[in-house]
Design a protein around this motif. Structure first.
Motif, short mmCIF file in Angstrom:
data_model
loop_
_atom_site.label_atom_id
_atom_site.label_comp_id
_atom_site.label_asym_id
_atom_site.label_seq_id
_atom_site.Cartn_x
_atom_site.Cartn_y
_atom_site.Cartn_z
N PRO A 108 81.56 15.40 43.97
CA PRO A 108 81.14 15.67 45.35
C PRO A 108 79.92 14.83 45.75
CG PRO A 108 81.24 17.69 44.02
CD PRO A 108 81.32 16.53 43.09
N ASP A 140 77.23 16.04 47.07
CA ASP A 140 76.03 16.76 46.61
C ASP A 140 75.96 16.73 45.08
OD1 ASP A 140 75.38 17.70 49.24
OD2 ASP A 140 77.07 19.08 49.06
N ILE A 141 74.77 17.03 44.57
CA ILE A 141 74.63 17.17 43.12
C ILE A 141 75.21 18.54 42.76
CG2 ILE A 141 73.02 17.23 41.17
CD1 ILE A 141 72.88 14.55 42.49
N ALA A 142 76.48 18.54 42.40
CA ALA A 142 77.18 19.82 42.18
C ALA A 142 77.01 20.26 40.73
CB ALA A 142 78.66 19.65 42.53
N LEU A 143 75.79 20.66 40.42
CA LEU A 143 75.46 21.09 39.06
C LEU A 143 74.63 22.36 39.15
CD1 LEU A 143 74.22 17.60 37.81
CD2 LEU A 143 76.39 18.66 37.16
N ASN A 190 76.39 14.22 37.36
CA ASN A 190 77.34 14.65 38.39
C ASN A 190 78.67 13.89 38.25
OD1 ASN A 190 77.75 16.32 40.68
ND2 ASN A 190 77.48 14.58 42.05
#
Lengths: 322, 244
Positions: free
Chosen positions: B86, B88-91, B148
């Motif tokens: 994604p 965004d930083i999806a973490l 990411n």
């Protein structure tokens, strides 16, 4: 599928463990609330549970009425009686106002004479009709046992005291009437008769407990029994704050979008969360019951459950087992 | 000739209360092993298109199939095939890098030794192995971007989708990401990525589709052969008007 659910559970628990503010909200705050509320409510609960009314007693009569009222209140078992000695009525009022005693009872001077005079007058009226003797038209004086009550005392306690006094005085009047009646009948018949005795009421009251009677235990409410279950349930609502916060973070961070592109559906995510938060609720319950069982008694508060295994039973029943 | 691994036909996405559709009749075919760039100005519909193709959002109309499987029919199977990075930083920032990789790896069907090995390999490859035990929140933007990316590579997907994977990072991290993307594309992985960095697209992509107002307005094959001209083509197709 099970592995994915376990992964969700582990992730949720890790997120909670790393969130110090969340942990404080879930565990520390309920502990503080239970402690404070149990301590604050202990005194009122003890008053209610003991049902002992502190009575300051002053006998100005010095006769049978003062003696019998005092004895009757002792036997009733609901009163802790202290003799007022030579305190004046004003001083007695001040004692009650300060909260040292909840009720004061003052038996007026001459009360015994009034009892005897009124009984004799009643007998004159009754036996005059038989013997044809005339009855004195003037009624004897009345007397009143004075009850001074702390205005902050609950209505139930006032009525308990008042009811006990009325019962004692009614019994005293009846007893005196029987004595006088017996004497008059002996005088009329010229025989020695068996004394008339005050009998037990023809119809009595059979009081039973709604619960606990069959198992032979007494159910009672105290501040620990009241507060530990109540605040445990309240604490469980805080899991919603954590749950909602984590869901919002997940959505805002893009993790939700990533999860939507991975195997496993919404049911797995919900189940994973539900199990994790159920675990949190169970541990909250354990912590607060442990508080009620081991910690609160150290501060002089009642213990929840007689044995540790009774804690959950107590919680489910919403009452305490002693 | 082999069949396209991604086929998008007549895709339309209309958001509630929006005057115009975000995606307006998009058609697209991506061949196996391609490195496709979806380029477009802000608000062109790139992220929405990639979200629908990966199953994050549902289309108002149109069809999407991945390796012949319609996304609406068997999303579960499609999600085994694809990887998605994604924008965004999806973490989970409270978790360590290794905990993030373990969690997402388990969702992707990996476990035990295989998962550990694959995670270590990717962490090593992106220079993150030494700090894998640290919480992600303490990392720099470039490190987070690299992590990411590798989360989506754990299960060695056949098709990788990236939504602006190099936004806001330093030159070194960007170069590392480019290199890694080149490498995985060279092993046969199909890559679809969105960006508005034309230089990046020229360097990485085997084909570029230019998107504007929710549909494809042009295409440039082999952009490396037209180095320096992509911007001119882009402006010709999308216009010079400023976007919201």
């Amino acid at each position: 599928m099970l592995r994915r659910i376990i992964a969700h559970i582990r992730k949720e628990l890790l997120l909670l463990v790393r969130d110090r503010a969340g942990l404080a909200l879930l565990y520390v705050m309920p502990i503080v609330l239970v402690s404070i509320m149990a301590v604050v409510q202990d005194a009122p609960f003890r008053d209610f549970a003991d049902k002992q009314v502190k009575v300051l007693f002053r006998d100005l009569d010095g006769g049978v009425v003062g003696e019998k009222v005092r004895a009757g209140m002792d036997i009733a078992g609901s009163f802790t009686i202290t003799d007022a000695g030579t305190l004046s009525e004003e001083e007695i009022k001040e004692e009650v106002r300060k909260g040292h005693h909840q009720v004061a009872v003052i038996v007026p001077a001459g009360a015994s004479k009034v009892l005897l005079d009124r009984s004799a007058h009643a007998m004159d009226g009754l036996f005059g009709q038989i013997t044809g003797d005339s009855v004195a038209p003037i009624q004897p004086d009345s007397a009143f046992v004075r009850m001074i009550v702390d205005p902050t005392v609950k209505h139930a306690f006032r009525e308990l005291s008042r009811g006990a006094l009325i019962r004692i005085l009614a019994g005293l009047s009846s007893e005196q009437l029987l004595v006088d009646m017996h004497a008059r009948m002996e005088a009329i018949t010229g025989d020695t008769l068996e004394p008339l005795k005050l009998m037990a009421p023809f119809i009595g009251v059979d009081q039973r407990l709604a619960a606990g009677e069959t198992s032979g235990v007494l159910i009672a409410s105290d501040s620990t029994q009241h507060n530990v279950p109540a605040w445990t349930i309240f604490a469980m609502f805080f899991t919603v704050v954590m749950l909602a916060g984590n869901m919002v973070k997940e959505r805002n961070s893009g993790c939700m979008a990533r999860l939507l592109t991975m195997p496993g559906g919404v049911a797995e995510r919900i189940l994973g969360r539900a199990v994790a938060y159920l675990f949190i609720c169970v541990t909250q319950l354990g912590v607060l019951l442990a508080m009620g069982h081991w910690v609160l008694p150290v501060w002089g508060l009642p213990r929840i459950g007689a044995r540790p295994c009774e804690g959950p039973c107590t919680f489910a029943a919403g009452g305490g087992v002693h | 000739m082999s069949a396209p691994v991604i086929r998008v036909q007549g895709l339309v996405k209309r958001y509630r209360n929006a005057d115009e559709p975000a995606v307006n009749g998009m058609d697209l075919e991506v061949m196996p092993g391609e490195f496709l760039g979806l380029l477009g100005p802000n608000g062109a519909g790139k992220t929405t298109i990639i979200s629908i193709i990966t199953g994050v959002r549902q289309a108002t109309s149109g069809t999407v199939s991945i390796q012949g499987i319609p996304i609406t029919r068997d999303a579960h199977e499609v999600h085994r095939i694809i990887g998605y990075v994604p924008q965004d930083i999806a973490l989970y920032e409270a978790l360590t890098a290794r905990e993030n990789l373990t969690f997402f790896g388990e969702l992707l069907g990996l476990s035990g030794q295989r998962l550990r090995q694959r995670a270590d390999e990717l962490l090593e490859r992106t220079g993150l192995l030494a700090r894998a035990g640290e919480r992600v929140k303490d990392w720099s933007g470039g490190m987070k971007r690299r992590l990411n990316l590798i989360v989506a590579l754990l299960h060695e997907p056949a098709i990788l989708f990236l939504d602006e994977p190099t936004v806001g990072i330093d030159v070194q991290s960007r170069a590392a990401i480019w290199e890694l993307l080149h490498e995985i594309n060279a092993t046969g992985t199909t890559v679809v990525y969105t960006s508005h960095h034309l230089e990046e697209a020229e360097r990485l992509c085997s084909r570029v589709v230019i998107i504007d107002n929710g549909r494809a307005v042009g295409e440039v094959s082999d952009p490396q052969a037209h180095k320096g001209h992509l911007e001119e083509t882009f402006l010709r197709m999308t216009g010079r008007g400023l976007r919201d």
